[in-house]
Write an enzyme that holds these catalytic residues in place. Structure first.
Site, PDB file in Angstrom:
ATOM      1  N   GLU A  53      -7.498   5.989  -8.606  1.00 55.13           N
ATOM      2  CA  GLU A  53      -7.310   6.478  -7.239  1.00 55.13           C
ATOM      3  C   GLU A  53      -5.862   6.891  -7.006  1.00 55.13           C
ATOM      4  O   GLU A  53      -4.924   6.218  -7.426  1.00 55.13           O
ATOM      5  CB  GLU A  53      -7.698   5.384  -6.241  1.00 55.13           C
ATOM      6  CG  GLU A  53      -9.096   4.889  -6.534  1.00 55.13           C
ATOM      7  CD  GLU A  53      -9.812   4.304  -5.345  1.00 55.13           C
ATOM      8  OE1 GLU A  53      -9.310   4.436  -4.210  1.00 55.13           O
ATOM      9  OE2 GLU A  53     -10.885   3.724  -5.563  1.00 55.13           O
ATOM     10  N   CYS A  71       0.992   8.692  -3.909  1.00 56.78           N
ATOM     11  CA  CYS A  71       0.887   7.275  -4.268  1.00 56.78           C
ATOM     12  C   CYS A  71       0.049   7.173  -5.541  1.00 56.78           C
ATOM     13  O   CYS A  71      -1.092   7.618  -5.585  1.00 56.78           O
ATOM     14  CB  CYS A  71       0.250   6.513  -3.111  1.00 56.78           C
ATOM     15  SG  CYS A  71       0.011   4.766  -3.446  1.00 56.78           S
ATOM     16  N   CYS A 103      -2.381   1.243   1.970  1.00 55.84           N
ATOM     17  CA  CYS A 103      -1.920   0.231   1.025  1.00 55.84           C
ATOM     18  C   CYS A 103      -2.935  -0.883   0.871  1.00 55.84           C
ATOM     19  O   CYS A 103      -3.402  -1.439   1.851  1.00 55.84           O
ATOM     20  CB  CYS A 103      -0.660  -0.454   1.554  1.00 55.84           C
ATOM     21  SG  CYS A 103       0.776   0.498   1.343  1.00 55.84           S
ATOM     22  N   CYS A 112      -5.434  -8.237  -0.659  1.00 56.49           N
ATOM     23  CA  CYS A 112      -5.485  -6.897  -1.252  1.00 56.49           C
ATOM     24  C   CYS A 112      -6.859  -6.607  -1.836  1.00 56.49           C
ATOM     25  O   CYS A 112      -7.374  -7.397  -2.636  1.00 56.49           O
ATOM     26  CB  CYS A 112      -4.415  -6.804  -2.347  1.00 56.49           C
ATOM     27  SG  CYS A 112      -4.519  -5.286  -3.318  1.00 56.49           S
ATOM     28  N   CYS A 146      -6.582  -4.853 -10.804  1.00 59.23           N
ATOM     29  CA  CYS A 146      -5.315  -5.594 -10.887  1.00 59.23           C
ATOM     30  C   CYS A 146      -5.613  -7.062 -11.159  1.00 59.23           C
ATOM     31  O   CYS A 146      -6.586  -7.604 -10.653  1.00 59.23           O
ATOM     32  CB  CYS A 146      -4.536  -5.461  -9.575  1.00 59.23           C
ATOM     33  SG  CYS A 146      -2.895  -6.225  -9.648  1.00 59.23           S
ATOM     34  N   CYS A 177      -3.648 -11.075  -5.320  1.00 58.75           N
ATOM     35  CA  CYS A 177      -3.129 -11.302  -3.969  1.00 58.75           C
ATOM     36  C   CYS A 177      -4.322 -11.344  -3.009  1.00 58.75           C
ATOM     37  O   CYS A 177      -5.214 -10.501  -3.093  1.00 58.75           O
ATOM     38  CB  CYS A 177      -2.156 -10.193  -3.579  1.00 58.75           C
ATOM     39  SG  CYS A 177      -0.808 -10.031  -4.756  1.00 58.75           S
TER      40      CYS A 177
HETATM   41  N1  SAH Z   1       0.990  -4.168  -7.330  1.00 59.05           N
HETATM   42  C1  SAH Z   1       2.172  -3.681  -6.712  1.00 59.05           C
HETATM   43  C2  SAH Z   1       2.020  -2.275  -6.175  1.00 59.05           C
HETATM   44  C3  SAH Z   1       0.710  -1.932  -5.505  1.00 59.05           C
HETATM   45  S1  SAH Z   1       0.395  -2.726  -3.967  1.00 59.05           S
HETATM   46  C4  SAH Z   1       2.621  -4.624  -5.620  1.00 59.05           C
HETATM   47  O1  SAH Z   1       1.860  -5.522  -5.261  1.00 59.05           O
HETATM   48  O2  SAH Z   1       3.743  -4.490  -5.158  1.00 59.05           O
HETATM   49  C5  SAH Z   1       1.538  -1.861  -2.864  1.00 59.05           C
HETATM   50  C6  SAH Z   1       1.862  -2.629  -1.587  1.00 59.05           C
HETATM   51  O3  SAH Z   1       0.692  -2.764  -0.765  1.00 59.05           O
HETATM   52  C7  SAH Z   1       2.377  -4.041  -1.824  1.00 59.05           C
HETATM   53  O4  SAH Z   1       3.565  -4.252  -1.084  1.00 59.05           O
HETATM   54  C8  SAH Z   1       1.273  -4.919  -1.271  1.00 59.05           C
HETATM   55  O5  SAH Z   1       1.788  -6.135  -0.783  1.00 59.05           O
HETATM   56  C9  SAH Z   1       0.697  -4.041  -0.183  1.00 59.05           C
HETATM   57  N2  SAH Z   1      -0.678  -4.374   0.205  1.00 59.05           N
HETATM   58  C10 SAH Z   1      -1.659  -4.860  -0.564  1.00 59.05           C
HETATM   59  N3  SAH Z   1      -2.799  -5.015   0.160  1.00 59.05           N
HETATM   60  C11 SAH Z   1      -2.521  -4.602   1.418  1.00 59.05           C
HETATM   61  C12 SAH Z   1      -3.283  -4.480   2.614  1.00 59.05           C
HETATM   62  N4  SAH Z   1      -4.558  -4.800   2.646  1.00 59.05           N
HETATM   63  N5  SAH Z   1      -2.673  -4.015   3.723  1.00 59.05           N
HETATM   64  C13 SAH Z   1      -1.363  -3.634   3.681  1.00 59.05           C
HETATM   65  N6  SAH Z   1      -0.608  -3.711   2.574  1.00 59.05           N
HETATM   66  C14 SAH Z   1      -1.171  -4.196   1.449  1.00 59.05           C
HETATM   67 FE1  SF4 Z   2      -2.229  -6.264  -7.462  1.00 59.38          FE
HETATM   68 FE2  SF4 Z   2      -2.843  -5.789  -4.932  1.00 59.38          FE
HETATM   69 FE3  SF4 Z   2      -1.265  -7.838  -5.539  1.00 59.38          FE
HETATM   70 FE4  SF4 Z   2      -0.324  -5.356  -5.798  1.00 59.38          FE
HETATM   71  S1  SF4 Z   2      -0.923  -6.362  -3.878  1.00 59.38           S
HETATM   72  S2  SF4 Z   2      -0.150  -7.052  -7.277  1.00 59.38           S
HETATM   73  S3  SF4 Z   2      -2.208  -4.290  -6.424  1.00 59.38           S
HETATM   74  S4  SF4 Z   2      -3.423  -7.615  -6.142  1.00 59.38           S
END
Ligand code: SAH
Ligand code: SF4
Length: 349
Positions: A76, A104, A336, A118, A111, A115
């Site tokens: 994506e 992006c 995001c 996410c 992943c 988290c």
């Molecule tokens: N894996 C890397 C980059 C991809 S995520 C990382 O975690 O930094 C990019 C950003 O999106 C990160 O700052 C993450 O904390 C944020 N993010 C993830 N899930 C989200 C959500 N549901 N709403 C808003 N931001 C989110």
């Molecule tokens: Fe992976 Fe989502 Fe955490 Fe970024 S925010 S490290 S994409 S699980």
């Protein structure tokens, strides 16, 4: 091209055809002699641009693409015609009248980091993307919008699916391809990491590298562990210590991203604690606040606008620049943390 016994300049011609001329397949690369093209095909070389197989257009102009890989998966990629507000405020836009856009880019399919807030995490890790697949996303999107690099200001954020620093070599090879073959300067690229300390330490040694963003998301280790279990492996102190090893360019700042989860990490005392932690870091930095984007099966809530504003105010009160990242493409699951294969979204949603 050593394995093909062809002169090195042929590799350059091929890169030029793919990355600059956007040729779709080997047949169109007429700068290479036909015999060479035939030999490449007979030896199983797969050459060509990644195909956009599905696109979704948001009411705010953001577009999300599913791009096919050779093994039948999709990655994506998101196109934001006028940026996401997050990179504003560093003075870099001054004095230019070029229209800008942000792409992006994903670094993995799924992943492994898990988290809790996410959606990508729900996929688990399916596989790493290759450097070609990472850079290819950019080429496919540039081609779709007929963008001439140089005539439009293109920013890249490696903030799509996946953790770039858990696919370090391919990710950095993609950066070099994008700089050398497409001509996007690394200073217009930002990589975001959840805090993979060994990756940050390698990154510190790179001569050509994007800007760095760290997903902080909580004021202390206890709260961060709850939402980002990776904190057990590398805590905030070690994370900041690693970031301090990265030699910054003049005027460069490290971004600390902070996803606001309603009632959980968005209180004023959380903001004050974040302010203290970051002040102590003693680094040129800024904070990007991201209101959590909802997704199916996740039980967090969005902070209300007043809370967001107060949080930003308290961070700024600590003399730290803080911006609120505008949510882009939420209606098409392009924001995001919302990237997940659509077929599964339909089932979940
Ligand atoms: N894996 C890397 C980059 C991809 S995520 C990382 O975690 O930094 C990019 C950003 O999106 C990160 O700052 C993450 O904390 C944020 N993010 C993830 N899930 C989200 C959500 N549901 N709403 C808003 N931001 C989110
Ligand atoms: Fe992976 Fe989502 Fe955490 Fe970024 S925010 S490290 S994409 S699980």
């Amino acid at each position: 091209m050593g394995q093909l016994e062809a002169p090195a300049y042929r590799a350059k011609q091929l890169a030029e055809a793919l990355y600059r001329q956007w040729e779709n397949d080997l047949d169109e690369v007429t700068t290479l002699p036909k015999t060479l093209r035939e030999m490449m095909i007979s030896r199983g070389f797969q050459v060509g641009l990644p195909r956009i197989v599905e696109s979704f257009v948001s009411i705010d102009g953001t577009e999300r693409y599913l791009i096919a890989t050779n093994d039948g998966q999709t990655v994506e990629t998101v196109w934001m015609p006028d940026g996401d507000g997050g990179e504003a405020g560093d003075g870099s836009e001054a004095g230019t009248d070029l229209r800008r856009a942000t792409i992006c880019v994903s670094s993995q399919i799924g992943c492994a980091v898990n988290c809790q807030f996410c959606l990508t995490a729900k996929l688990g890790i399916i596989r790493n993307l290759t450097a070609g697949e990472i850079a290819g996303q950019v080429v496919a999107v540039l081609k779709r919008h007929k963008v001439e690099v140089g005539k439009r200001r293109i920013n890249l954020v490696f903030m799509g699916m996946g953790e770039p620093f858990l696919n370090y070599d391919e990710f950095m090879a993609a950066v070099r391809l994008l700089v050398e073959e497409i001509g996007i300067p690394e200073s217009r690229m930002t990589v975001s990491t959840s805090g993979i300390v060994p990756g940050i330490l390698r990154f510190a040694e790179e001569k050509v590298r994007p800007k760095l963003a760290i997903s902080l998301n909580a004021p202390n280790d206890k709260a961060r562990t709850e939402i980002m279990p990776i904190t057990k492996k590398w805590d905030i102190a070690h994370l900041i210590q690693a970031v301090r090893q990265v030699p910054l360019r003049p005027k460069e700042k490290v971004t600390f991203e902070y996803v606001l989860l309603g009632g959980l990490n968005d209180r004023q005392r959380d903001a004050d604690e974040v302010g203290q932690v970051l002040r102590k870091a003693n680094l040129p930095l800024k904070v990007n606040l991201i209101v959590w984007n909802p997704g199916p099966g996740m039980h967090y809530s969005m902070s209300d606008p007043h809370t967001v504003h107060m949080f930003q105010y308290r961070i700024k009160y600590n003399n730290i620049p803080a911006y609120v990242r505008r949510p882009r493409g939420r209606d098409i699951y392009a924001a995001c943390g919302q990237l997940k294969r659509t077929t599964e979204l339909v089932q979940l949603g």
